[in-house]
Write a protein that holds these residues in place. Structure first.
Motif, PDB file in Angstrom:
ATOM      1  N   THR A 105       0.689  -1.185  -0.092  1.00 10.06           N
ATOM      2  CA  THR A 105       0.102   0.108  -0.118  1.00 10.06           C
ATOM      3  C   THR A 105       0.693   1.218  -0.377  1.00 10.06           C
ATOM      4  N   PHE A 106       2.382   0.796  -0.042  1.00  7.40           N
ATOM      5  CA  PHE A 106       2.756   2.284   0.173  1.00  7.40           C
ATOM      6  C   PHE A 106       3.644   2.166  -0.848  1.00  7.40           C
ATOM      7  N   PRO A 107       4.516   3.447  -1.525  1.00  5.50           N
ATOM      8  CA  PRO A 107       5.497   3.405  -3.446  1.00  5.50           C
ATOM      9  C   PRO A 107       6.332   2.269  -2.561  1.00  5.50           C
ATOM     10  N   LYS A 108       7.036   2.054  -3.753  1.00  9.59           N
ATOM     11  CA  LYS A 108       7.975   1.554  -3.804  1.00  9.59           C
ATOM     12  C   LYS A 108       9.038   2.310  -3.351  1.00  9.59           C
ATOM     13  N   LEU A 109      10.288   1.461  -2.663  1.00  9.93           N
ATOM     14  CA  LEU A 109      11.516   1.670  -2.363  1.00  9.93           C
ATOM     15  C   LEU A 109      12.125   2.060  -3.171  1.00  9.93           C
ATOM     16  N   ILE A 110      13.195   2.556  -2.775  1.00 11.12           N
ATOM     17  CA  ILE A 110      14.521   2.306  -2.957  1.00 11.12           C
ATOM     18  C   ILE A 110      15.915   2.444  -2.093  1.00 11.12           C
ATOM     19  N   LYS A 111      16.582   1.419  -2.482  1.00 11.59           N
ATOM     20  CA  LYS A 111      17.866   0.850  -1.538  1.00 11.59           C
ATOM     21  C   LYS A 111      19.070   1.711  -2.308  1.00 11.59           C
ATOM     22  N   LEU A 112      19.492   2.127  -1.367  1.00 11.74           N
ATOM     23  CA  LEU A 112      20.751   3.115  -1.371  1.00 11.74           C
ATOM     24  C   LEU A 112      22.057   2.076  -1.216  1.00 11.74           C
ATOM     25  N   SER A 113      21.683   1.804  -0.584  1.00 10.86           N
ATOM     26  CA  SER A 113      22.903   0.030  -0.094  1.00 10.86           C
ATOM     27  C   SER A 113      21.806  -0.657   1.260  1.00 10.86           C
ATOM     28  N   GLU A 114      22.787  -1.391   1.609  1.00  5.18           N
ATOM     29  CA  GLU A 114      21.923  -2.048   2.611  1.00  5.18           C
ATOM     30  C   GLU A 114      21.491  -2.768   2.773  1.00  5.18           C
ATOM     31  N   ASN A 115      21.635  -1.271   3.872  1.00  8.97           N
ATOM     32  CA  ASN A 115      20.839  -0.856   5.103  1.00  8.97           C
ATOM     33  C   ASN A 115      20.537   0.475   5.249  1.00  8.97           C
ATOM     34  N   CYS A 116      20.578   1.045   4.044  1.00  5.29           N
ATOM     35  CA  CYS A 116      19.724   2.311   3.848  1.00  5.29           C
ATOM     36  C   CYS A 116      18.816   2.083   2.662  1.00  5.29           C
ATOM     37  N   ILE A 117      17.547   2.668   3.323  1.00  6.56           N
ATOM     38  CA  ILE A 117      16.271   2.837   1.978  1.00  6.56           C
ATOM     39  C   ILE A 117      15.419   4.612   1.970  1.00  6.56           C
ATOM     40  N   THR A 118      14.724   4.876   1.242  1.00  2.00           N
ATOM     41  CA  THR A 118      14.046   5.710   1.026  1.00  2.00           C
ATOM     42  C   THR A 118      13.347   5.681   0.406  1.00  2.00           C
ATOM     43  N   TRP A 119      11.872   6.536   0.274  1.00  2.00           N
ATOM     44  CA  TRP A 119      11.516   6.785  -1.466  1.00  2.00           C
ATOM     45  C   TRP A 119      11.284   8.203  -2.154  1.00  2.00           C
TER      46      TRP A 119
END
Length: 84
Positions: free
Chosen positions: A49-63
């Protein structure tokens, strides 16, 4: 495949649950903007139900901010009665 999780007492245990990311700094603004916890955002994402994430690194995500904002505006609009 199980993940090793640490409880509040520092003990490790195995689980089949996918753990949420550990408070990535880039997601803090979304938590503040939406007024919810990181776990809530993660659950929304996992439920689709939430937009697709962007994985910047193994332990770092954003939208993308525009995707998250559009999602929030759509939820607000859906909660309002029709003024037609």
């Amino acid at each position: 495949m199980s993940n090793l999780i640490r409880n509040k007492h520092g003990e490790h245990y195995a689980t089949n649950r996918t753990p949420p990311p550990r408070n990535p700094a880039v997601a803090i603004s979304q938590k503040q903007r939406l007024g919810v916890s990181g776990s809530t955002i993660w659950n929304w994402y996992k439920n689709g139900t939430f937009p697709k994430l962007i994985k910047l690194s193994e332990n770092c995500i954003t939208w993308h901010a525009t995707d998250a904002e559009a999602w929030a505006q759509a939820r607000i609009a859906a909660s309002l009665p029709d003024h037609a």
